[in-house]
Design an enzyme around this catalytic site. Structure first.
Site, PDB file in Angstrom:
ATOM      1  CG  ASP A   1      -1.983   2.483   6.508  1.00  0.00           C
ATOM      2  OD1 ASP A   1      -2.158   2.258   5.290  1.00  0.00           O
ATOM      3  OD2 ASP A   1      -2.210   3.583   7.038  1.00  0.00           O
TER       4      ASP A   1
ATOM      5  CG  ASP B   1      -1.573   1.219   1.573  1.00  0.00           C
ATOM      6  OD1 ASP B   1      -2.230   1.747   0.657  1.00  0.00           O
ATOM      7  OD2 ASP B   1      -1.487   1.705   2.723  1.00  0.00           O
TER       8      ASP B   1
ATOM      9  CG  ASP C   1      -1.339   7.823   0.886  1.00  0.00           C
ATOM     10  OD1 ASP C   1      -0.939   8.970   1.103  1.00  0.00           O
ATOM     11  OD2 ASP C   1      -1.664   7.409  -0.250  1.00  0.00           O
TER      12      ASP C   1
END
Ligand SMILES: [Mg+2]
Length: 322
Positions: free
Chosen positions: A262, A59, A61
């Site tokens: 996250d 991922d 960000d």
């Protein structure tokens, strides 16, 4: 000298207490018993990777770049950039982000990676790497460097609708200081990180009201962001499966996928890996939370350490082999 060792459970508790500087740390360390550190489990991972091809999914960000107030300025550190570049030398590596594919490519800037933007609804990869080209929605195209690529865009028909809803959302939030609407081509998001807490309900209500006119769109809630997406059976988990299959890496016996993320949207990918008993989902979090991931990393700097460890291990292996 003590002759007997304490039982394992109480020892773990003692270690947790010893490490904890306050209560929240204690809670975190006990959470880590369920989601062990990927750094501490590194040996376990490489043992399982024996004779398998590791594939890395990242991922962006909050995983590669820290979460910042201005999403336009979510840059990776120079160190992280080189860690990702190095990892891609040895392992097929894909970035799967909620952002538009163009935006995430602009932020990462590495041509050797695969990219999936808009939560996996916009996938690009070099035509030469593709195994199965008969999928519906595949589009042959050329990238900015003029190389032949394949695009996979399962929500292509939604582009005009997303543009329309994007413009409406800009309109209905323009009087709310700090609100920021972003168009990701196949989805759009309303950031309220910089909005006064007193207006959070109002912004959510307005977005919700706009969405009433769009039964084919759905609203999800991320980290201080409301995300509008097409209501289609597609998510980051499907994107992982699709990429593995298209790249000829879907044989669970030969391939060990590692997915690091996250966000709530990353849970779909963790779920796919967990249910298929394939590889490892690794949740990046500094606070305890329920997840379908197997392992955890505390923050972006631990992500970087983990990627570097993979590179070091691979380099040692090739030294031994060579
Ligand atoms: Mg994220």
């Amino acid at each position: 000298m003590q002759s007997s060792s304490p039982p394992r459970k109480s020892m773990l508790k003692d270690i947790a207490i010893e490490l904890a500087s306050d209560d929240s740390d204690l809670v975190y360390y006990s959470w880590m018993l369920k989601y062990p550190s990927a750094l501490k489990s590194f040996h376990h991972i490489i043992t399982r990777a024996h004779k398998k091809k590791i594939v890395i999914f990242l991922d962006y960000d909050g995983t590669l770049s820290p979460i910042v107030d201005d999403p336009e300025r979510a840059f990776m550190s120079i160190d992280m950039h080189s860690a990702v570049k190095d990892v891609a030398k040895y392992f097929p590596t894909a970035i799967i982000s909620g952002r538009s594919r163009d935006k995430v490519f602009e932020l990462v800037g590495l041509t050797e990676l695969f990219y999936a933007g808009s939560h996996g609804m916009d996938i690009i990869f070099p035509a030469k790497d593709t195994i199965s080209v008969n999928r519906l929605n595949y589009i042959r195209s050329t990238d900015k460097q003029g190389k032949e690529v394949n695009l996979f865009q399962p929500a292509r028909e939604f582009i005009p609708m997303i543009n329309e809803v994007f413009r409406t959302l800009v309109e209905v939030t323009k009087d709310i200081p700090g609100a920021f609407v972003e168009n990701h081509k196949f989805c759009t998001s309303v950031h309220y990180r910089n909005v006064d807490e007193k207006s959070w309900r109002m912004i959510a209500q307005r977005v919700h009201d706009v969405l009433k006119d769009y039964p084919r769109l759905t609203l999800t809630h991320g980290r201080k962001v409301l995300e509008v997406r097409p209501l289609i059976d597609w998510d980051k988990g499907k994107a992982v499966e699709f990429l593995l299959e298209s790249l000829g890496l879907s044989n669970a016996n030969d391939v060990l996928p590692i997915y690091i993320g996250d966000d709530r949207t990353d849970e779909d990918a963790f779920k796919v890996l967990r249910e298929g008993n394939r590889g490892y989902g690794i949740l990046v979090s500094s606070v305890p939370k329920e997840s379908k991931a197997f392992l955890s990393l505390r923050d972006t700097s631990e992500v970087k350490e983990f990627l570097k460890s993979l590179v070091r291990w691979k380099e040692q292996m090739s030294n031994v082999d060579g």
